[in-house]
Design an enzyme around this catalytic site. Sequence first.
Site, PDB file in Angstrom:
ATOM      1  N   LYS A  70      -3.735   1.655 -16.783  1.00 39.63           N
ATOM      2  CA  LYS A  70      -2.484   2.477 -16.381  1.00 39.63           C
ATOM      3  C   LYS A  70      -1.288   1.434 -16.063  1.00 39.63           C
ATOM      4  O   LYS A  70      -0.128   1.796 -16.078  1.00 39.63           O
ATOM      5  CB  LYS A  70      -2.477   3.293 -15.074  1.00 39.63           C
ATOM      6  CG  LYS A  70      -3.606   4.426 -15.122  1.00 39.63           C
ATOM      7  CD  LYS A  70      -3.480   5.365 -13.769  1.00 39.63           C
ATOM      8  CE  LYS A  70      -4.417   6.682 -14.310  1.00 39.63           C
ATOM      9  NZ  LYS A  70      -4.264   7.525 -12.883  1.00 39.63           N
ATOM     10  N   ALA A 131      -4.224   1.717  -0.372  1.00 40.26           N
ATOM     11  CA  ALA A 131      -3.152   1.191  -0.559  1.00 40.26           C
ATOM     12  C   ALA A 131      -3.058   0.549  -2.241  1.00 40.26           C
ATOM     13  O   ALA A 131      -2.469  -0.275  -2.463  1.00 40.26           O
ATOM     14  CB  ALA A 131      -2.816  -0.051   0.230  1.00 40.26           C
ATOM     15  N   GLY A 133      -3.678   2.136  -6.422  1.00 36.49           N
ATOM     16  CA  GLY A 133      -2.710   2.688  -7.524  1.00 36.49           C
ATOM     17  C   GLY A 133      -2.600   4.104  -7.199  1.00 36.49           C
ATOM     18  O   GLY A 133      -1.511   4.642  -7.199  1.00 36.49           O
ATOM     19  N   ALA A 134      -3.585   4.878  -6.725  1.00 38.36           N
ATOM     20  CA  ALA A 134      -3.317   6.227  -6.401  1.00 38.36           C
ATOM     21  C   ALA A 134      -2.612   6.406  -4.659  1.00 38.36           C
ATOM     22  O   ALA A 134      -1.850   7.241  -5.017  1.00 38.36           O
ATOM     23  CB  ALA A 134      -4.757   6.982  -6.216  1.00 38.36           C
ATOM     24  N   ASN A 154      -5.554   0.587   5.660  1.00 34.05           N
ATOM     25  CA  ASN A 154      -6.123   0.061   4.689  1.00 34.05           C
ATOM     26  C   ASN A 154      -6.959  -1.117   5.430  1.00 34.05           C
ATOM     27  O   ASN A 154      -6.581  -2.027   6.156  1.00 34.05           O
ATOM     28  CB  ASN A 154      -5.234  -0.496   3.610  1.00 34.05           C
ATOM     29  CG  ASN A 154      -5.687  -0.950   2.389  1.00 34.05           C
ATOM     30  OD1 ASN A 154      -6.560  -0.243   1.837  1.00 34.05           O
ATOM     31  ND2 ASN A 154      -5.402  -2.032   1.841  1.00 34.05           N
ATOM     32  N   GLU A 158      -2.323  -6.807   4.414  1.00 32.94           N
ATOM     33  CA  GLU A 158      -1.117  -7.250   3.560  1.00 32.94           C
ATOM     34  C   GLU A 158      -0.942  -6.363   2.311  1.00 32.94           C
ATOM     35  O   GLU A 158       0.184  -6.117   2.058  1.00 32.94           O
ATOM     36  CB  GLU A 158      -1.764  -8.638   3.109  1.00 32.94           C
ATOM     37  CG  GLU A 158      -1.736  -9.655   4.100  1.00 32.94           C
ATOM     38  CD  GLU A 158      -3.097  -9.633   4.967  1.00 32.94           C
ATOM     39  OE1 GLU A 158      -3.015 -10.314   6.056  1.00 32.94           O
ATOM     40  OE2 GLU A 158      -4.030  -8.729   4.517  1.00 32.94           O
TER      41      GLU A 158
END
Length: 288
Positions: A70, A131, A133-134, A154, A158
């Site tokens: 992607k 945190a 890609g989705a 998450n 960072e």
Amino acid sequence: MISGNAKVCGVIGNPVGHSLSPLMQNYFAEALGLDFIYVPCNVKNNQIEAAIQGIYALGFWGLNVTVPHKQSIMPYLKEIDQAALSIQAVNTLVRIDGGYKGYNTDAAGLYRALKGHGIEVEGQDCLLLGAGGAAKAAAYMLMEKKARSITILNRTFEKAETLAGEMNRLFGREIMTAMPLGDYEMLKKDSYLAIQTTSVGMHPQVDAVAIEDREFYKKIHTGVDIIYTPKETRFMKLVREANGRAVNGLDMLIYQGIIAFELWNPKIQISKEITDKVRQMMEEKLKG
């Protein structure tokens, strides 16, 4: 009946054997009586540029793009839609003169899925678990649809902080904040729309969940898990046990596919009847 003039589309990824997209897209064409065929194409990570050139030469009208391509496919596209540029991921290609234009239908697909379940985003306090890609697609959608506040939880703080900063700058609103996953007890609101974007709880690790504490789930009035197998994840079970509403990711998968099909066939709109039928077919396929 497929003719020599059939519009050919497909999906590329590595692997693609598990993909439900051929079932879905070919059913859409069959139900609408279109001269259209959709095929899976396994493309190795070092063959993306060659694949795009070859597929263009073969006359493919469009493609879906799944993991792990992607992001890596983006340098080989002729144009990229603004939303896909902002999310920094492409999952749909449409043929244009000299190459392909890249789109991201994940964000819009998630929004259509929420709307289909009567879930509002505007004015909501939201939680985003993950945190990756989705999460980027979900974060973009929540910002675009005017959520009141968004907190990213998450493991790697960072990464969440970077995503929050990117989205705040992009939309010119300081409403997205980051928090380490382990600090969930510090959440200030009592009622959230939560979107679970990690792979935790996906088959076969069906008993896994990012946060075990049942007290956390009392803060969630609606929990959306982008995972679609199993049908009910542990995250969803914990939301329901705390008297919240829970939705899985199958409708997001279906609607992002519908939006792609409509990009390839601009005069077509997929009806509710066709959508319901394809959902039934996919649920039966997932049962195995």
